[in-house]
Design a protein around this motif. Structure first.
Motif, PDB file in Angstrom:
ATOM      1  N   HIS A  18       0.880  -1.058  -0.011  1.00 54.05           N
ATOM      2  CA  HIS A  18       0.046  -0.144  -0.637  1.00 54.05           C
ATOM      3  C   HIS A  18       0.574   0.985   0.016  1.00 54.05           C
ATOM      4  N   LEU A  19       1.971   1.644   0.740  1.00 54.29           N
ATOM      5  CA  LEU A  19       2.935   2.759   0.325  1.00 54.29           C
ATOM      6  C   LEU A  19       3.453   2.423  -0.475  1.00 54.29           C
ATOM      7  N   LEU A  24      -1.230   6.186   1.912  1.00 52.63           N
ATOM      8  CA  LEU A  24      -1.189   7.212   3.516  1.00 52.63           C
ATOM      9  C   LEU A  24      -1.624   6.329   3.919  1.00 52.63           C
ATOM     10  N   VAL A  25      -1.558   6.611   5.293  1.00 60.41           N
ATOM     11  CA  VAL A  25      -1.551   5.103   6.812  1.00 60.41           C
ATOM     12  C   VAL A  25      -1.640   6.465   7.354  1.00 60.41           C
ATOM     13  N   ALA A  26      -3.034   6.984   8.513  1.00 62.40           N
ATOM     14  CA  ALA A  26      -3.285   6.668   9.428  1.00 62.40           C
ATOM     15  C   ALA A  26      -3.070   6.451  11.101  1.00 62.40           C
ATOM     16  N   TYR A  27      -1.629   7.271  11.967  1.00 59.08           N
ATOM     17  CA  TYR A  27      -1.672   5.716  12.809  1.00 59.08           C
ATOM     18  C   TYR A  27      -1.757   6.939  14.080  1.00 59.08           C
ATOM     19  N   PRO A  28      -1.438   6.310  15.588  1.00 55.97           N
ATOM     20  CA  PRO A  28      -1.516   6.931  16.769  1.00 55.97           C
ATOM     21  C   PRO A  28      -0.095   7.351  16.907  1.00 55.97           C
ATOM     22  N   LEU A  41       8.756   8.872  -1.442  1.00 56.17           N
ATOM     23  CA  LEU A  41       7.411   9.274  -2.893  1.00 56.17           C
ATOM     24  C   LEU A  41       7.475  10.477  -2.900  1.00 56.17           C
ATOM     25  N   PRO A  42       8.014  11.151  -4.327  1.00 58.92           N
ATOM     26  CA  PRO A  42       6.846  11.931  -4.036  1.00 58.92           C
ATOM     27  C   PRO A  42       5.293  12.208  -4.797  1.00 58.92           C
ATOM     28  N   SER A  43       4.130  11.507  -5.302  1.00 55.84           N
ATOM     29  CA  SER A  43       3.172  10.925  -5.562  1.00 55.84           C
ATOM     30  C   SER A  43       2.342  10.877  -4.351  1.00 55.84           C
ATOM     31  N   ALA A  44       3.061   9.836  -3.326  1.00 52.80           N
ATOM     32  CA  ALA A  44       2.355   9.743  -1.888  1.00 52.80           C
ATOM     33  C   ALA A  44       2.526  11.111  -1.404  1.00 52.80           C
ATOM     34  N   LEU A  45       3.203  12.609  -1.373  1.00 49.92           N
ATOM     35  CA  LEU A  45       3.518  13.165  -0.970  1.00 49.92           C
ATOM     36  C   LEU A  45       2.927  14.456  -1.358  1.00 49.92           C
ATOM     37  N   LYS A  46       2.948  14.473  -2.504  1.00 49.26           N
ATOM     38  CA  LYS A  46       1.455  15.167  -3.327  1.00 49.26           C
ATOM     39  C   LYS A  46       0.249  14.840  -3.093  1.00 49.26           C
ATOM     40  N   HIS A  47       0.311  13.449  -2.804  1.00 50.47           N
ATOM     41  CA  HIS A  47      -1.372  12.716  -2.088  1.00 50.47           C
ATOM     42  C   HIS A  47      -1.077  13.133  -0.978  1.00 50.47           C
ATOM     43  N   LEU A  48      -1.423  13.439  -0.097  1.00 49.24           N
ATOM     44  CA  LEU A  48      -0.607  13.490   1.471  1.00 49.24           C
ATOM     45  C   LEU A  48      -1.048  15.059   1.494  1.00 49.24           C
ATOM     46  N   PRO A 135      10.934   4.732   6.999  1.00 48.98           N
ATOM     47  CA  PRO A 135      10.755   6.196   8.240  1.00 48.98           C
ATOM     48  C   PRO A 135       9.881   6.017   7.273  1.00 48.98           C
ATOM     49  N   LEU A 136       8.684   7.480   7.730  1.00 47.56           N
ATOM     50  CA  LEU A 136       7.338   7.649   7.628  1.00 47.56           C
ATOM     51  C   LEU A 136       7.095   9.198   7.729  1.00 47.56           C
ATOM     52  N   VAL A 137       6.339   9.766   6.905  1.00 40.82           N
ATOM     53  CA  VAL A 137       5.893  11.389   7.221  1.00 40.82           C
ATOM     54  C   VAL A 137       5.234  11.732   8.533  1.00 40.82           C
ATOM     55  N   SER A 138       4.805  12.383   9.133  1.00 48.68           N
ATOM     56  CA  SER A 138       4.233  12.458  10.102  1.00 48.68           C
ATOM     57  C   SER A 138       3.730  13.661  10.226  1.00 48.68           C
TER      58      SER A 138
END
Length: 189
Positions: A18-19, A24-28, A41-48, A135-138
């Protein structure tokens, strides 16, 4: 899905896929739900950014389960700096450190050369990074100008099926992580 279930091999493979496809993923996290993606991933950052309706010039925080996980995004910190970071983390303290040239500008923020990084105090967020092996964007899980999501239910209400939601409890911290310039020690937030 609860954090303790993330480690099943099947679920781990599906989440990684998925990533890798820009999902995108939502997490506590320590103070609210975080919204993330792979930082490379530029496409993921743009989507976020589009989903959050967030200004692109701001830059984003990247989390990892250890300093080692974050090092590929950073210019190599000095031995002294590394020792300080290892001693400080995990904590709700984000440090701005010099980013490698190949780190995407949207991640650093317009015209900036540093990247905001953290090893979170929230064990579930660290386990998530370990499970996906990256690592993940947060960034806070909310649309710009809206209240941050504190529960799985609030995430689903605000974003529906547009994100993969990891269930779990948000930490007890009342405020977002501190942001500290890693070179000067100046607290920026």
């Amino acid at each position: 899905m609860k954090f303790h279930r993330i480690l099943s091999a099947s679920l781990e493979r599906r989440l990684k896929a998925h990533l890798k496809l820009g999902g995108l993923v939502a997490y506590p996290t320590e103070s609210c739900y975080g919204l993330g993606c792979l930082p490379t991933l530029p496409s993921a950052l743009k989507h976020l950014i589009r989903l959050k309706k967030r200004p692109q010039h701001k830059g984003l925080i990247v989390i990892g389960d250890s300093l080692t996980r974050l090092l590929p995004l950073l210019c190599k910190p000095s031995a002294k700096q590394q020792a300080e970071l290892v001693q400080t983390w995990p904590a709700a303290k984000t440090f701005l450190l010099p980013a490698r040239e190949n780190v995407l500008p949207v991640l650093r923020g317009k015209g900036r050369q540093k990247l905001a990084v953290r090893v979170p105090a929230h064990s579930g967020a660290r386990r998530l990074c370990r499970a996906v092996g990256a690592p993940l964007v947060s960034t806070s899980c909310n649309r710009a100008g809206k209240r941050v999501c504190k529960t799985e239910r609030e995430v689903r209400r605000q974003f529906g099926r547009k994100v993969w939601v990891i269930g779990g409890l948000v930490g007890r911290q009342k405020t977002p992580s501190q942001i500290i310039d890693g070179e000067t020690g100046t607290r920026l937030r």
